[in-house]
Structure formats: C-alpha cells, structure tokens
Design an enzyme around this catalytic site. Structure first.
Site, PDB file in Angstrom:
ATOM      1  N   GLU A 163      -9.006   0.558  -4.861  1.00  0.00           N
ATOM      2  CA  GLU A 163      -8.088   1.261  -3.949  1.00  0.00           C
ATOM      3  C   GLU A 163      -6.890   1.792  -4.745  1.00  0.00           C
ATOM      4  OE1 GLU A 163      -7.073  -1.835  -1.120  1.00  0.00           O
ATOM      5  OE2 GLU A 163      -8.823  -1.379   0.102  1.00  0.00           O
ATOM      6  N   ASP A 166       0.876  -1.169   0.000  1.00  0.00           N
ATOM      7  CA  ASP A 166       0.000   0.000   0.000  1.00  0.00           C
ATOM      8  C   ASP A 166       0.910   1.215   0.000  1.00  0.00           C
ATOM      9  OD1 ASP A 166      -2.279  -1.584   0.180  1.00  0.00           O
ATOM     10  OD2 ASP A 166      -2.327  -1.527   2.361  1.00  0.00           O
TER      11      ASP A 166
END
Ligand SMILES: C[C@@H](N)C(=O)N[C@H](C)C(=O)O
Ligand SMILES: [Zn+2]
Length: 195
Positions: A173, A116
């Site tokens: 995302e 991430d």
C-alpha cells in the site's frame, strides 16, 4: 474501571499519550475517509473526523511534513488511530493481510502508530500516486513496476521523506506508513469524543 474513551490531555503527557494532531499544528490537510461513506466499507465507521495518534507519532509526522512543505507539498491524511472494533469490521470485508491487518494481531493503526496519507501540491491538488486510496490490488504496491515515471517519482518522494522521519513503508500500500517503534505499543479499542 478501564475507560473506553481515549485519555487525552493528561497532566503527565509522554511520548505514548494519545493526542489530537490538530492541537499541535494546522499544517496538514485532512480527508478522513472512514468518517465518510467514501471508503471500502461503504459506510461511515467513525462518528467524526479526528486524527488521534501517540505523541511520538505526531512528532515524527510533523517532522516529515516540514520536509514536504520545504519542497512545496503537504501531507493529506486519510486515517490515523483506528479502534480495534473497526479493524475487525474491515477484516470481515477484506481478510487479506496485504491490505487489512488481522485484528487477532492488531494493526499499527490500532496502536496509534500508523497513518494513511498522500501528498498535495501548493494548490491542494493530490499528487498522482497511480491508484486511489485503499485500492486493494497489485497496482498499489511500491514494487509494481508498470507505473508512469511521474507516479514512480511521487511514490519515491513520499517514501523517502517518511522513512527519513522515522516511519517504515508498507510494500502493498503506497499510502500506509508505520512509525518504526509503533509495534511496541498496546492495541486500543478506545473511541474519541465528538463534540
Ligand atoms: C485498510 C488500509 N487503509 C490499511 O490501513 N491497511 C493496513 C494493512 C492495516 O490495516 O494496518
Ligand atoms: Zn493504513
């Protein structure tokens, strides 16, 4: 006896060995959100802020970061390998595979193949990606059309160089990237040593 600790620095390091990114380069910026209380679980779920990944993931991430550095940016890391127990905790809070992978199948984070991330500029300021990290709503999607031109370009920059370096993006995302071969590796629940 199976160890529940990540096996590191084994004499037979290969592409699937778990390694600590900071042992390979100091070119990344870190904000390991789950080692703080500033995350959607509202609690610190990692004992310390370390970025463990399979060696092949580290190699691809370093390749991507070199391309960003050439353009005046750097990757800032929010999360790397994530033990399966933490995935289970996340799933109890957000049971929606658009935002948290189902632990029954396992996330590519649990396999050491996902990161991430965002980008920072030369002064360390995060580029505007339109939402905060772990904003679980439609606005975080790569396909959400109602973002500013700047946000669109920033997301495209991140996605283009990551996908050119061996990663797949994840539609819901903007911050999540999976190594293309990441699904081939085993899910792990091993924890890392905090010194
Ligand atoms: C929880 C979020 N940061 C994330 O990584 N989501 C993906 C879908 C995952 O859990 O693999
Ligand atoms: Zn992720």
């Amino acid at each position: 006896i199976l160890s529940d600790k990540l096996e590191l620095n084994s004499s037979a390091t290969n592409d699937t060995t778990f390694v600590n990114l900071k042992e390979y380069t100091s070119d990344f910026v870190y904000d390991m959100k789950y080692a703080t209380e500033d995350n959607f679980l509202k609690t610190k779920v990692y004992d310390c802020a370390e970025c463990f990944l399979r060696l092949k993931t580290v190699k691809a991430l370093i390749e991507a970061n070199k391309k960003f550095i050439e353009k005046g940016y750097k990757i800032k890391i929010f999360d790397c390998y994530r033990p399966l127990d933490i995935q289970k905790k996340m799933w109890t809070i957000v049971s929606n595979p658009k935002y948290v992978a189902n632990p029954a199948k396992g996330s590519i984070h649990n396999r050491g193949g996902a990161v991430d991330i965002t980008l920072v500029d030369s002064s360390g300021t995060e580029l505007d990606m339109g939402t905060t990290f772990d904003f679980f709503g439609i606005e975080a999607s790569h396909n959400y059309p109602k973002v500013s031109e700047v946000v669109k370009q920033n997301r495209i920059l991140l996605k283009t160089l990551m996908t050119n370096s061996g990663f797949n993006s994840f539609d819901s995302e903007w911050w999540h990237y999976n190594l293309k071969s990441g699904l081939n590796d085993k899910v792990s629940n091993a924890k890392w040593d905090c010194k």
